[in-house]
Design an enzyme around this catalytic site. Structure first.
Site, PDB file in Angstrom:
ATOM      1  N   GLU A   1       8.201 -45.521 -38.132  1.00  0.00           N
ATOM      2  CA  GLU A   1       8.507 -46.376 -39.285  1.00  0.00           C
ATOM      3  C   GLU A   1       7.629 -47.624 -39.261  1.00  0.00           C
ATOM      4  O   GLU A   1       7.280 -48.131 -38.195  1.00  0.00           O
ATOM      5  CB  GLU A   1       9.994 -46.751 -39.276  1.00  0.00           C
ATOM      6  CG  GLU A   1      10.883 -45.540 -39.512  1.00  0.00           C
ATOM      7  CD  GLU A   1      12.377 -45.845 -39.459  1.00  0.00           C
ATOM      8  OE1 GLU A   1      13.141 -45.056 -40.052  1.00  0.00           O
ATOM      9  OE2 GLU A   1      12.787 -46.847 -38.845  1.00  0.00           O
TER      10      GLU A   1
ATOM     11  N   CYS B   1       4.427 -54.788 -40.559  1.00  0.00           N
ATOM     12  CA  CYS B   1       4.986 -54.594 -39.215  1.00  0.00           C
ATOM     13  C   CYS B   1       4.773 -53.126 -38.867  1.00  0.00           C
ATOM     14  O   CYS B   1       5.355 -52.239 -39.498  1.00  0.00           O
ATOM     15  CB  CYS B   1       6.469 -54.949 -39.219  1.00  0.00           C
ATOM     16  SG  CYS B   1       7.289 -54.629 -37.642  1.00  0.00           S
TER      17      CYS B   1
ATOM     18  N   CYS C   1       9.821 -45.494 -27.622  1.00  0.00           N
ATOM     19  CA  CYS C   1       9.375 -46.674 -26.869  1.00  0.00           C
ATOM     20  C   CYS C   1       9.397 -46.389 -25.374  1.00  0.00           C
ATOM     21  O   CYS C   1      10.236 -45.638 -24.883  1.00  0.00           O
ATOM     22  CB  CYS C   1      10.262 -47.878 -27.172  1.00  0.00           C
ATOM     23  SG  CYS C   1       9.638 -49.425 -26.456  1.00  0.00           S
TER      24      CYS C   1
ATOM     25  N   CYS D   1      14.940 -51.988 -23.653  1.00  0.00           N
ATOM     26  CA  CYS D   1      15.733 -53.130 -24.118  1.00  0.00           C
ATOM     27  C   CYS D   1      17.064 -52.627 -24.688  1.00  0.00           C
ATOM     28  O   CYS D   1      17.085 -51.790 -25.591  1.00  0.00           O
ATOM     29  CB  CYS D   1      14.967 -53.910 -25.179  1.00  0.00           C
ATOM     30  SG  CYS D   1      13.345 -54.483 -24.623  1.00  0.00           S
TER      31      CYS D   1
ATOM     32  N   CYS E   1      17.972 -52.863 -28.664  1.00  0.00           N
ATOM     33  CA  CYS E   1      17.003 -52.379 -29.655  1.00  0.00           C
ATOM     34  C   CYS E   1      17.234 -50.901 -29.938  1.00  0.00           C
ATOM     35  O   CYS E   1      17.296 -50.076 -29.017  1.00  0.00           O
ATOM     36  CB  CYS E   1      15.579 -52.601 -29.144  1.00  0.00           C
ATOM     37  SG  CYS E   1      14.302 -51.990 -30.261  1.00  0.00           S
TER      38      CYS E   1
ATOM     39  N   GLY F   1       7.859 -49.078 -30.442  1.00  0.00           N
ATOM     40  CA  GLY F   1       6.975 -48.968 -29.291  1.00  0.00           C
ATOM     41  C   GLY F   1       6.552 -50.298 -28.696  1.00  0.00           C
ATOM     42  O   GLY F   1       6.694 -51.354 -29.309  1.00  0.00           O
ATOM     43  N   GLU F   2       6.048 -50.234 -27.474  1.00  0.00           N
ATOM     44  CA  GLU F   2       5.485 -51.390 -26.760  1.00  0.00           C
ATOM     45  C   GLU F   2       3.959 -51.286 -26.865  1.00  0.00           C
ATOM     46  O   GLU F   2       3.338 -50.441 -26.222  1.00  0.00           O
ATOM     47  CB  GLU F   2       5.944 -51.370 -25.307  1.00  0.00           C
ATOM     48  CG  GLU F   2       5.188 -52.303 -24.365  1.00  0.00           C
ATOM     49  CD  GLU F   2       5.134 -53.751 -24.831  1.00  0.00           C
ATOM     50  OE1 GLU F   2       4.011 -54.243 -25.092  1.00  0.00           O
ATOM     51  OE2 GLU F   2       6.197 -54.393 -24.940  1.00  0.00           O
TER      52      GLU F   2
ATOM     53  N   SER G   1       3.024 -58.194 -30.411  1.00  0.00           N
ATOM     54  CA  SER G   1       4.310 -58.613 -29.846  1.00  0.00           C
ATOM     55  C   SER G   1       4.652 -57.703 -28.675  1.00  0.00           C
ATOM     56  O   SER G   1       4.735 -56.485 -28.829  1.00  0.00           O
ATOM     57  CB  SER G   1       5.402 -58.535 -30.902  1.00  0.00           C
ATOM     58  OG  SER G   1       6.653 -58.879 -30.333  1.00  0.00           O
TER      59      SER G   1
ATOM     60  N   LEU H   1      11.251 -62.555 -25.665  1.00  0.00           N
ATOM     61  CA  LEU H   1      11.738 -63.169 -24.422  1.00  0.00           C
ATOM     62  C   LEU H   1      13.251 -63.016 -24.248  1.00  0.00           C
ATOM     63  O   LEU H   1      13.730 -62.392 -23.307  1.00  0.00           O
ATOM     64  CB  LEU H   1      11.334 -64.643 -24.384  1.00  0.00           C
ATOM     65  CG  LEU H   1      11.565 -65.373 -23.062  1.00  0.00           C
ATOM     66  CD1 LEU H   1      10.757 -64.765 -21.929  1.00  0.00           C
ATOM     67  CD2 LEU H   1      11.239 -66.866 -23.204  1.00  0.00           C
ATOM     68  N   HIS H   2      14.032 -63.663 -25.099  1.00  0.00           N
ATOM     69  CA  HIS H   2      15.490 -63.501 -25.204  1.00  0.00           C
ATOM     70  C   HIS H   2      16.317 -64.030 -24.036  1.00  0.00           C
ATOM     71  O   HIS H   2      17.539 -64.142 -24.165  1.00  0.00           O
ATOM     72  CB  HIS H   2      15.863 -62.042 -25.474  1.00  0.00           C
ATOM     73  CG  HIS H   2      15.108 -61.445 -26.610  1.00  0.00           C
ATOM     74  ND1 HIS H   2      15.102 -62.000 -27.869  1.00  0.00           N
ATOM     75  CD2 HIS H   2      14.280 -60.358 -26.665  1.00  0.00           C
ATOM     76  CE1 HIS H   2      14.324 -61.280 -28.657  1.00  0.00           C
ATOM     77  NE2 HIS H   2      13.809 -60.285 -27.953  1.00  0.00           N
TER      78      HIS H   2
ATOM     79  N   ASN I   1      20.241 -58.216 -35.486  1.00  0.00           N
ATOM     80  CA  ASN I   1      20.564 -57.121 -36.394  1.00  0.00           C
ATOM     81  C   ASN I   1      21.321 -56.050 -35.617  1.00  0.00           C
ATOM     82  O   ASN I   1      20.731 -55.369 -34.780  1.00  0.00           O
ATOM     83  CB  ASN I   1      19.275 -56.546 -36.973  1.00  0.00           C
ATOM     84  CG  ASN I   1      18.443 -57.650 -37.595  1.00  0.00           C
ATOM     85  OD1 ASN I   1      18.884 -58.308 -38.527  1.00  0.00           O
ATOM     86  ND2 ASN I   1      17.264 -57.893 -37.049  1.00  0.00           N
TER      87      ASN I   1
ATOM     88  N   CYS J   1      14.192 -56.464 -37.477  1.00  0.00           N
ATOM     89  CA  CYS J   1      13.796 -56.375 -36.062  1.00  0.00           C
ATOM     90  C   CYS J   1      14.846 -55.642 -35.243  1.00  0.00           C
ATOM     91  O   CYS J   1      16.036 -55.967 -35.310  1.00  0.00           O
ATOM     92  CB  CYS J   1      13.614 -57.780 -35.478  1.00  0.00           C
ATOM     93  SG  CYS J   1      12.068 -58.544 -35.956  1.00  0.00           S
TER      94      CYS J   1
END
Length: 348
Positions: A94, A107, A114, A118, A121, A165-166, A197, A221-222, A296, A339
């Site tokens: 997507e 985006c 991924c 996380c 996510c 994905g990373e 990112s 980061l979070h 989200n 996100c």
């Protein structure tokens, strides 16, 4: 047995030119085809109208164009557009178009699924099927550029690798895509309008700095303590904050480009003053700005957006310490385009 055709977009311009010379043609024919493939975004050889039918047939006999297809497009109440993109092997990723009055941002995804884990996510809950090829990344951008021109009467202005994905785990292909996007043979976009990112892969952040790319860097980061970050992003055990800090210091020493930290405040997880002060301390290592992002939900209720007073506390704490901070409201939530929500729900 029919011979396996090559993906023509895996060839460089020079290789295409050499191919035509080998066929007894002129090298400029390779340049013409290359322009059709990248600058004009041709989906088929038949559409290459300034090339003879004989040459087009020869190309069809030898090559394929593994072009993406926008399988489903959804439009949000706020103008955001989400594309479910079907790849040549029937896998789906997507990508999202995010419009504002002054810019249009793409985006884009870099992997099917991924590589990381996380907990908050939706994409991380999909297993990583494969990396995207450079042309598949490029095609997402091209599709969104076309949608931007069609629906908002302006070209795409910015790109963020914040989709599925990373990106640093698919480094070579992402960089090849960026090279095409910024090339005059491609979309001719400035690298300063592109942001990678990452959840934080220290070794690859250093490589990004060494390769002297002009793109911007954002870090998801979070949490600014290992205890909290490892709980919500388990790979932090392998790439702890000390390693991430050293990589970011290296990045800044090489690029002089400040970093953006993406940060969500969750109820009962990182919503205390101690958490905010830990973030201040981490921000002081390298010039940066902080985006406080609205969360989200992804259905299970384990992670919940913190109360607005917690976000306000973060904002004031950061500002009091001279750190630039922006509170970002989510876009496209009604179509699961925000996100952390990209999870191929639209895929059959």
């Amino acid at each position: 047995m029919e011979k396996k055709k090559k993906d023509i977009r895996a060839l460089s311009k020079k290789q295409l030119q050499e191919f035509f010379v080998e066929q007894g043609d002129k090298s400029f024919r390779g340049s013409q085809v290359y322009e059709w493939l990248w600058h004009k975004g041709a989906h088929s050889f038949e559409g290459m109208t300034n090339i003879s039918k004989t040459t087009r047939t020869m190309l069809t006999d030898n090559f394929v164009i593994n072009h993406i297809r926008v399988d489903r497009m959804q439009r949000s109440n706020d103008g955001t557009i989400k594309n479910a993109v079907k790849l040549h092997d029937n896998l789906t990723v997507e990508s999202v178009l995010i419009p504002t009055p002054t810019r249009t941002t793409a985006c884009v995804s870099s992997q099917v699924g991924c590589s990381l884990d996380c907990q908050f996510c939706a994409t991380a809950r999909l297993k990583r099927m494969r990396n995207l090829n450079p042309d598949e990344i490029y095609d997402q951008v091209m599709a969104i550029d076309n949608e931007s021109r069609l629906y908002f009467d302006r070209p795409l202005s910015n790109i963020v690798f914040m989709g599925m994905g990373e990106p640093l785990m698919n480094y070579n292909n992402v960089m090849k895509a960026v090279e095409k996007i910024t090339s005059e043979d491609g979309l001719g976009m400035s690298p300063k309008r592109i942001t990678i990112s990452t959840s934080g892969v220290p070794k690859m952040i250093k490589k990004l700095a060494d390769d002297e790319t002009k793109i911007k860097l954002a870090v998801s980061l979070h949490a600014a303590t290992d205890a909290v970050r490892t709980k919500i992003m388990p790979f932090n055990e392998t790439f702890p904050l000390q390693d991430l800090r050293e990589a970011l210091e290296y990045w800044y020493s090489k690029t002089k480009s400040r970093i953006t930290y993406e940060y969500i405040v969750w109820k009962g997880i990182n919503d205390t003053r101690e958490d905010a002060l830990a973030l201040v301390k981490f921000c002081n290592y390298v010039p940066c700005k902080v985006n406080l992002i609205e969360y989200n939900p992804i259905d299970d209720g384990e992670f919940q957006q913190a109360a607005s007073k917690a976000t306000d506390m973060y904002q004031k704490t950061l500002e009091r310490n001279g750190i630039t901070v922006t509170v970002r409201r989510s876009r496209g939530k009604d179509i699961d385009a925000a996100c952390g929500q990209l999870a191929n729900k639209s895929a059959s």
